[in-house]
Design an enzyme around this catalytic site. Structure first.
Site, PDB file in Angstrom:
ATOM      1  N   HIS B 270      37.946   9.126  16.394  1.00  0.00           N
ATOM      2  CA  HIS B 270      37.587   9.413  14.707  1.00  0.00           C
ATOM      3  C   HIS B 270      38.837  10.823  14.014  1.00  0.00           C
ATOM      4  CE1 HIS B 270      34.734  10.899  11.498  1.00  0.00           C
ATOM      5  NE2 HIS B 270      35.021  12.164  11.790  1.00  0.00           N
ATOM      6  N   GLU B 271      38.908  12.073  15.793  1.00  0.00           N
ATOM      7  CA  GLU B 271      39.577  12.968  15.383  1.00  0.00           C
ATOM      8  C   GLU B 271      40.598  12.808  15.226  1.00  0.00           C
ATOM      9  OE1 GLU B 271      38.031  15.828  14.372  1.00  0.00           O
ATOM     10  OE2 GLU B 271      36.155  14.754  15.095  1.00  0.00           O
ATOM     11  N   HIS B 274      41.820  12.126  11.750  1.00  0.00           N
ATOM     12  CA  HIS B 274      42.263  12.892  11.080  1.00  0.00           C
ATOM     13  C   HIS B 274      43.387  13.405  10.683  1.00  0.00           C
ATOM     14  CE1 HIS B 274      38.425  13.306   9.042  1.00  0.00           C
ATOM     15  NE2 HIS B 274      37.664  13.523  10.166  1.00  0.00           N
ATOM     16  N   GLU B 300      37.957  11.938   4.882  1.00  0.00           N
ATOM     17  CA  GLU B 300      36.763  11.097   5.979  1.00  0.00           C
ATOM     18  C   GLU B 300      37.191  10.113   5.964  1.00  0.00           C
ATOM     19  OE1 GLU B 300      33.767  11.673   8.668  1.00  0.00           O
ATOM     20  OE2 GLU B 300      35.105  13.156   7.884  1.00  0.00           O
TER      21      GLU B 300
END
Lengths: 506, 506
Positions: B270-271, B274, B300
């Site tokens: 997830h990170e 980003h 997101e």
């Protein structure tokens, strides 16, 4: 109501100082980050960011607002109403302000660019042992410093103005005296050591020492010294350093050399000494320009006191050698504490300052001091430096480099324009020995404390006498207040005679 | 010569933006440092330092100098001469400037203090599940935001002004439509899933998984995604995050949970999503306010695309499950890839948003959206929130918290005044599904690429279409330019139907 005006101005001044300190801390963190682990592709932009914030900080230090506050607060009528810390903050800022204001802004910016270029040229020149490549930059840097000295003004010797930047009030007259006295004793002592048949065996220091074990042992020793891990951390870098962002955040770094167990160990103790100083500065000084060491020399006295006078002492190893053996049994089980102690204190003239032993280190400094002094009295030209350097190494250490990479090009200091900095290292050794004599009088069980691994009373004594004062006292005030007399090189001489006399059976 | 004046003003503006970005980077590094490893005794002073620099940055954004530059450059005559990036930089700064100028400085400072206090009160209140403790702070925060909205102005619904801060041009009308359409399909799908007899076995996910192995595997997956370790680093924190200091320095953090192998793994992906966005922003945007994501929702969309639509996909685990088994043989050797894939995609209504599965997550967001909307249309009072919260959880998820700690107090957002932020998460899911449909059309071998561990063409497609543009396009421009239509929730619905229909044999 003049009082109201006074209070307003004082409050404005304090807020302003705190703001400056905030920039300082942010810049300090960015440097730490760039040296410890910042991703390399971000470095170019990060350098610009540091440049922007440093520029702002400089502008604040010379702003009209600063000038006006200092003008008002440094009038005797106001100055007398200030506390000691406030007074020293005013005089400290005024010294910076007056210095900076005398240099035309454009001249200064050109100089910053020049030294920044010079540092990267120096790196190549050192690698290639090519002095000619670096020479034009060094010539410009020296010439610019001479111009600056004329603008700043000087008393007696032009070099005094540079010395004062790192060691307030230090002069050529004083250094000639103390370095002269030191050299007079160190040179014959070195000759006697070299003639001694009792040379240590050092081969076992150069085995392979696992990095994780080295790190665990370094952390253990830092803990023993009373380094506060809730107010700091230990990281790895190519060039070890300590940085005090604020007294609650004083970070150190070290470098682990696999085939040299002493490199990281004594490096860590050295930086740990700097860090103990910064961690124990009084909270009263936070947010002022006094929340730092009294001078480079006093700072260095603390790193060297811990590294050499405690870390390389016999009582220290009587206590900790067993732990070192436990960390490296296959390497050290057959080595006695006596042999380890002797090897760790081997004296041997060498070409590289940063690798020098405790005794000859001072001779490396004197070479640089003599050269800097002659550069700024214009008795020596930059083009003559390689020859002058080599001759002085022959005179002071009895050896000479075979190329300029291991000679005149070895240190980064001149590329960055840091003339006047080198003497701090030897001053640190002298201050340390003088402080050592006093602490042994005031804590008569000093050796037993060390031998018992009871180092905290030593840290606390140093905090009470030195660390907590930060820069609110001058180096001369500190040394006189702590030891009852001004800087005296005899204590270092006595320490060397005792230590090496015993080691080499002289 | 008007041209000269124009060029001067433009150059002045660019220098000014770069200076602001420098402060931003320094502040970003200080936050990163405080969250990853700054010694705790330095935090109090460090927080003040961050406050000083943030204050300076805010003052720059609303300074007279900024106002004058923006006034000049946003005149049509000048604006037309600017490049696209310059124009967007001007409008971006002007939006900030106009907003900030409308709030009296003292009012704003009081609000900053209020939210900072509220965050620590919230922490206690959550711990004690005591809404009454937090209520007065939340009431003040909502009331202040209502005042601010009146000063800022609004179109249609007051909440629109808050939404626009995180998702430019987003409105209640649009969200009502897309969330309505989504809810209408998700709720029956969830019911069907719950009724399905084909529930996954998830017990094996909760064994003990060695941290070092978890870390090695996380680093391996990041590398596979094309995360550039020369432009970033992975550290550990309690709350994982990604921070782009500049495109060459984009750092991520993760948290290793020993008895849950998926926590760090999907957190890292997830990170990492980003971070891929921030690492691949065009160098042209560096030093402008556009060197960031187009909006919170688009940002997101990238973290969720990588985490869920790649990381939780069957082709991904067909490729990487063997590696995961090799990292944890004793835990996973007896578990098939099919069982692992099913367990990793288990759908089950739960109370805590951050632990929710891919499907029900959106329902958690809708609850918050409905509440925020009603707070700012003043149909609901703060004192009613616990009851309203619990009722909406029953309506949307079929379950309700037994105390306010796991209910209305679970998120920090409201304590910090971040109203309008929550919808970004669900918007991200919708954008992601819509982008997924396009990328699968333009890279027809998409599944084979993933199944072959060939993720770089996917990163490069996203870079070309989205990442490089940073904030130089609005979210609506991005989504229309990439997918050929405006935001459409049907793609997320279709994706859910396909994925969970197959998984639960519906």
């Amino acid at each position: 109501m003049p009082n109201t005006n006074f209070e307003q101005k004082l409050s404005q001044f304090k807020t302003y100082l705190k703001k400056m300190k905030s920039y300082d801390e942010a810049i300090g963190l960015m440097y730490w980050d760039m040296r410890t682990g910042a991703p390399k592709k971000g470095i170019a932009i990060r350098s610009e960011v540091v440049g922007v914030l440093s520029g702002e900080l400089f502008r604040m230090s010379v702003s009209d607002e600063m000038g006006e506050m200092l003008g008002y607060l440094s009038e005797p009528e106001q100055l007398n109403k200030l506390s000691h810390i406030e007074q020293r903050s005013v005089t400290e800022c005024k010294k910076d302000y007056d210095r900076s204001k005398r240099i035309p802004a454009q001249k200064y910016e050109e100089y910053v660019v020049l030294t920044s270029q010079a540092e990267s040229v120096w790196e190549e020149a050192k690698e290639e042992a090519d002095f000619a490549k670096f020479r034009p930059y060094l010539e410009k840097i020296v010439a610019t410093n001479l111009e600056f000295i004329d603008l700043w003004g000087y008393k007696g010797h032009k070099y005094n103005t540079l010395l004062d930047m790192y060691e307030p009030d230090m002069t050529v007259a004083k250094l000639d005296q103390v370095f002269g006295a030191l050299r007079e004793k160190v040179v014959p002592l070195l000759a006697a050591i070299q003639d001694s048949p009792h040379q240590p065996n050092t081969g076992f220091l150069k085995q392979t020492f696992n990095k994780e074990q080295q790190k665990t042992f370094s952390l253990f020793i830092l803990k023993q010294m009373g380094y506060d891990f809730e107010a700091g951390r230990l990281d790895e870098t190519v060039h070890p350093f300590a940085t005090g962002l604020n007294p609650g955040d004083v970070r150190i770094t070290t470098r682990y050399v696999l085939n040299d167990v002493n490199s990281a160990l004594f490096g860590t103790i050295h930086e740990g000494g700097h860090a103990l100083y910064e961690q124990n500065i009084s909270p009263d000084l936070v947010g002022t320009p006094l929340a730092t060491g009294a001078s480079m020399g006093i700072h260095e006295s603390q790193s060297r006191f811990w590294e050499n006078m405690i870390g390389r002492s016999r009582p220290f190893w009587n206590r900790y050698y067993g732990d070192l053996q436990k960390a490296f049994p296959s390497q050290l089980d057959a080595v006695s504490v006596d042999d380890y102690y002797k090897a760790t204190n081997e004296v041997r003239p060498s070409l590289i300052r940063t690798e020098a032993d405790e005794l000859t280190y001072n001779l490396h400094i004197m070479v640089r001091y003599e050269i800097e002094k002659e550069l700024f009295s214009e008795q020596v030209r930059v083009s003559d430096l390689p020859e002058v350097w080599n001759q002085k190494y022959r005179d002071y250490l009895g050896i000479a480099p075979t190329n300029n990479g291991e000679g005149v090009l070895q240190d980064v200091h001149w590329a960055g324009g840091s003339f006047g900095y080198f003497p701090s290292y030897a001053l640190g050794n002298m201050y340390a020995a003088q402080i050592r004599r006093t602490i042994r009088q005031e804590l008569p069980d000093f050796d037993s404390l060390v031998e018992g691994g009871n180092l905290l009373p030593i840290r606390d004594w140093l905090t009470e006498k030195i660390y907590r004062h930060g820069k609110s006292l001058t180096p001369a005030e500190i040394i006189t207040q702590v030891t009852g007399e001004e800087l005296n090189p005899d204590y270092l001489v006595q320490y060397f005679n005792d230590k090496f006399g015993e080691l080499y059976k002289l």
